[in-house]
Design an enzyme around this catalytic site. Structure first.
Site, PDB file in Angstrom:
ATOM      1  N   SER A  66       0.836  -1.196   0.000  1.00  0.00           N
ATOM      2  CA  SER A  66       0.000   0.000   0.000  1.00  0.00           C
ATOM      3  C   SER A  66       0.874   1.250   0.000  1.00  0.00           C
ATOM      4  O   SER A  66       2.094   1.166   0.052  1.00  0.00           O
ATOM      5  CB  SER A  66      -0.909  -0.001   1.235  1.00  0.00           C
ATOM      6  OG  SER A  66      -0.122   0.145   2.397  1.00  0.00           O
ATOM      7  N   LYS A  67       0.221   2.387  -0.043  1.00  0.00           N
ATOM      8  CA  LYS A  67       0.930   3.663  -0.165  1.00  0.00           C
ATOM      9  C   LYS A  67       1.987   3.853   0.898  1.00  0.00           C
ATOM     10  O   LYS A  67       2.999   4.499   0.669  1.00  0.00           O
ATOM     11  CB  LYS A  67      -0.042   4.849  -0.121  1.00  0.00           C
ATOM     12  CG  LYS A  67      -1.235   4.733  -1.005  1.00  0.00           C
ATOM     13  CD  LYS A  67      -2.475   4.282  -0.216  1.00  0.00           C
ATOM     14  CE  LYS A  67      -3.155   3.068  -0.831  1.00  0.00           C
ATOM     15  NZ  LYS A  67      -3.400   1.969   0.072  1.00  0.00           N
ATOM     16  N   ARG A  68       1.739   3.296   2.071  1.00  0.00           N
ATOM     17  CA  ARG A  68       2.735   3.530   3.126  1.00  0.00           C
ATOM     18  C   ARG A  68       4.050   2.830   2.817  1.00  0.00           C
ATOM     19  O   ARG A  68       5.065   3.057   3.466  1.00  0.00           O
ATOM     20  CB  ARG A  68       2.180   3.101   4.487  1.00  0.00           C
ATOM     21  CG  ARG A  68       1.974   1.630   4.647  1.00  0.00           C
ATOM     22  CD  ARG A  68       1.055   1.307   5.830  1.00  0.00           C
ATOM     23  NE  ARG A  68       0.559  -0.047   5.710  1.00  0.00           N
ATOM     24  CZ  ARG A  68       1.265  -1.105   6.082  1.00  0.00           C
ATOM     25  NH1 ARG A  68       2.452  -0.956   6.617  1.00  0.00           N
ATOM     26  NH2 ARG A  68       0.768  -2.321   5.932  1.00  0.00           N
TER      27      ARG A  68
END
Length: 541
Positions: free
Chosen positions: A269-271
Site C-alpha cells: 500500500s501507499k505507506r
RNA sequence: GCCCCCAUCGUCUAGUGGCCUAGGACACCGCCCUUUCACGGCGGCGGCGGGGAUUCGAAUUCCCCUGGGGGUACCA
C-alpha cells in the site's frame, strides 16, 4: 504440449474456439502495480497462445468509479505496452465493454429475470438494518455470517406484486446445497461447500448489478475461456461457479495468482512507497523494466535469465510456472532491472525517454533515488535549450550518463552537473572542505605541465557548435585519442598517468568524480575547456 | 469467529523421491579492472518454519502445529 489447459476445461472436455481472456479493472483509482501484473499475465497468456486479450471496465460502483480513472488506467496500460484487442475505446464483437453500459442495456436485468423465472433467484425485501443485525448476531455466535433466507419462501406471485407496488427489493441468488469444485491452473483443485455461502445479492435495490453476477454474465457473453486474476478472488470463484451452473454454462479455466506484499509482509500500500504505475513512470522507470520485474514476481522462465524483453516473455510465459506464494515487492531489484533496460536503449530511444526528465522538469533539484519528487514531466520543452547547451553537447552528456543510471530521473542531476560543475577557480574560493581537498590535489607536482600540455592541443577537440547527435562517438573517439597522446607525453616527462587524469578532471569540474573524462572533453566544448584550464593554472604546480 | 490459500537464503526464485554437502538473481561484503563513480569480472555471506508419518531414501508425499495472506458487503 504442456499447454493442454489451453484446449481443455478443468474437467478435461474441450473448450471450443480460441483462447479469450480479460483484464477487468474497476475505475476507482489509478492502475496499481498489482493490477498491472494481473493485466500482464493475461496479456502474456493470450499472446503466447495467439488468443484475445480483452479489456472490460467494471464500473458498476457508481459512487467510486469515474471516467477520469478509467482514462488514466487505459493510458498506463498502453504505456506499459499491454495493448488490448477489444475494449471500451476500440470496441469489438462482444461489446459494450463498460459494465455501466451493459447495465443500461438491461443485460443483467434480463439475466436476473431468467434466474427468477427458473426459481434460481428470488426477490428479497429485507431492510439493511435487519441484515446488519443478522450479521452481528451470527458473528457473536461464532458462525460465518450468511443470509438466513428470510425471503426465500415468499411465493413468486406475491413477491412480484410487492415489487409492482413499489416496495424496494433486491434479487438474491438461491445457492443450491452442493459441493463446489474450483479447479485452478495455478492452485490445483480447491473444494468449497455451499454451506458457507449465503444467498448473495445479484441485483441491488437500485437496480445496479453486483460483482459476482456481472462477472459471470459478462464472461459468458464475452466467451471468456480463462479467468486470470488475483488470489483475493479465489473464494469468489466458488460463488461464480454456482452462477455459471445456474446458466447451464461450463465455467472457464481459473488461474488465481498470488498478491503482491509490502516489505513488511502486509498488503502493498501507499505507506510502502509508490504503488501505482503512474508514479513509477514519473520516477523514471521504463515500462520494459516494470513489466520485466512484475513478470518475475511469481513467474520464472525456464533458464536462469532475469532480464527479459516483452517478446521473450510472450514466447515463454506459462501459467503453470507461476508460483503460488505471495511475493514481496522489492524496489532494489526493480532498480537493478531498470538500469539494465536503460543501458539497452539505443541512443535515440534513450534521448526520447529522457526528454521529460531533463531541464525545467527538475532544474535546481537533483532528485534522489529515494525521496524523488515525482515531478511532472514537461516534454514540450527543448531539453538542450533549457540547459543552455547545444543538442550535440546534450547528446554527449546523455551518452556519458547512460551507463550509470538507476532511473531516468537521476539523469537530470548528472547531466546538470556535467555542464555546470563548479570550475576550479570558483571552487577554491568557495572552499567547502570537500572542494578544498580536491583543489589541494592541484598542487601536486606535474599538474602545471599537464595543464600546459592540454591547452596546447585543444584545437583537436570539437567546438560545442560543431557537435551533433550523430557525431558523438566520433567526438569521444577524438578525445580518447588525444588523451592517449597526452598519456604518452606524460610518460616521457615522467609524470604519472594518475596526475594527468586527476588534474584535468579537477580543473574542468572542481570535483573528484563524474563521467568519464573523454566524454567530458568531448561534451564541454573547446572554448569552455580552455577557460577552465586557464582558470586552474594559477593553482597548479 | 468461520471458510479458503500459501510456506526454500533478508528479498524474488530453481527444485516436483535419490542428479541437493539445495542452483540462480537482487541486496550486502571482499578482491580485480579503473583517474573517480558506475559498468563488468571473480569470490564470500546466507535458506528448505516446527513436529510427526510414509519410504531403503523427502525441500520434494500425507497429517498436525505455527506463521503469513485472502475472503466473509445492496465494493470490485
Amino acid at each position: 504440449m504442456t499447454e493442454s489447459y489451453a484446449t481443455a476445461t478443468p474437467a478435461g472436455g474441450p473448450i471450443p474456439g480460441p483462447v479469450r481472456v480479460r483484464f477487468a479493472p474497476s475505475p476507482t483509482g489509478t492502475l496499481h502495480v498489482g493490477s498491472a501484473r494481473t493485466a500482464l499475465y493475461n496479456y502474456l497468456f493470450a499472446r503466447h497462445l495467439g488468443g484475445s486479450y480483452i479489456l472490460r471496465v467494471e464500473d458498476t460502483d457508481v459512487a467510486r468509479s469515474s471516467l477520469e480513472h478509467e482514462q488514466s488506467i487505459l493510458v498506463d496500460l498502453a504505456w506499459l505496452g499491454l495493448q488490448w484487442d477489444e475494449g471500451p475505446d476500440i470496441g469489438g464483437d462482444h461489446g459494450p465493454y463498460r459494465q455501466s453500459e451493459r447495465s443500461e442495456a438491461g443485460i443483467y436485468r434480463l439475466a436476473a429475470e431468467r434466474l427468477l423465472n427458473e426459481s434460481k433467484a428470488y426477490y428479497c425485501f429485507c431492510s439493511q438494518e435487519r441484515l446488519e443485525q443478522l450479521k452481528t448476531e451470527t458473528l457473536a455466535r461464532g458462525d460465518m455470517p450468511k443470509y438466513d433466507r428470510c425471503c426465500a419462501a415468499i411465493p413468486p406471485d406475491e413477491a412480484a406484486a410487492r415489487v409492482a407496488a413499489g416496495e424496494p427489493a433486491t434479487i438474491r441468488f438461491r445457492v443450491p446445497d452442493t459441493a463446489i469444485e474450483v479447479t485452478d491452473i495455478i492452485h490445483g483443485r480447491t473444494d468449497f461447500s455451499s454451506e458457507v455461502i449465503g444467498d448473495f445479492i445479484i441485483l441491488r435495490s437500485d437496480g445496479g448489478v453486483s460483482y459476482n453476477f456481472a462477472v459471470v454474465v459478462d464472461d459468458i457473453a464475452m466467451e471468456i475461456t480463462h479467468v486470470i486474476r488475483g488470489e483475493d478472488h479465489l473464494t469468489n470463484a466458488a460463488r461464480q461457479v454456482l452462477v455459471f451452473q445456474a446458466f447451464g454454462h461450463e465455467p472457464p479455466a481459473w488461474a488465481h495468482h498470488s498478491l503482491i506484499m509490502g516489505p513488511d509482509g502486509g498488503k502493498l500500500s501507499k505507506r510502502h512507497g509508490a504503488t501505482s504505475v503512474g508514479e513509477f513512470r514519473r520516477m523514471g522507470y521504463l515500462p520494459s523494466a516494470i513489466i520485466n520485474y512484475l513478470a518475475l514476481l511469481s513467474w520464472s522462465p525456464g533458464g536462469e535469465r532475469e532480464k527479459l524483453a516483452k517478446e521473450e516473455m510472450v514466447a515463454e510465459f506459462e501459467l503453470q510456472r507461476v508460483s503460488k506464494s505471495p511475493a514481496i515487492f522489492d524496489i532494489q531489484k526493480l532498480n537493478w532491472l531498470n538500469g539494465l533496460h536503460i543501458r539497452d536503449l539505443a541512443r535515440e530511444e534513450f534521448h526520447l525517454a529522457l526528454a521529460p526528465f531533463i531541464g525545467d522538469a527538475g532544474s535546481g533539484v537533483t532528485p534522489g533515488r529515494e525521496g524523488a519528487k515525482a515531478s511532472e514531466a514537461t516534454p514540450g520543452r527543448d531539453a538542450a535549450a533549457a540547459l543552455g547547451v547545444t543538442p550535440g553537447q546534450l547528446a554527449v552528456a546523455e551518452a556519458a550518463v547512460q551507463t550509470s543510471l538507476v532511473t531516468l530521473a537521476d539523469a537530470n542531476g548528472q547531466i546538470l552537473e556535467f555542464f555546470t560543475a563548479t570550475p576550479l577557480a570558483v571552487s577554491v574560493d568557495a572552499a567547502s572542505p570537500d572542494e578544498e581537498s580536491v583543489a589541494a590535489e592541484l598542487g601536486e607536482e606535474g599538474s602545471a605541465a599537464v595543464l600546459e600540455m592540454a591547452s596546447a592541443r585543444l584545437e583537436e577537440l570539437p567546438a560545442a557548435a560543431e557537435l551533433t547527435a550523430g557525431t558523438v562517438d566520433e567526438a569521444v573517439d577524438k578525445a580518447r585519442a588525444l588523451i592517449k597522446q597526452w598519456k604518452k607525453s606524460c610518460k616521457e616527462a615522467d609524470i604519472p598517468p594518475k596526475r594527468l587524469f586527476r588534474t584535468l578532471r579537477i580543473a574542468l569540474t572542481g570535483r573528484g568524480s563524474g563521467p568519464e573524462l573523454p566524454f567530458m572533453l568531448a561534451g564541454l566544448g573547446r572554448d569552455s575547456i580552455r577557460e577552465r584550464l586557464e582558470a586552474a593554472k594559477p593553482y597548479a604546480k
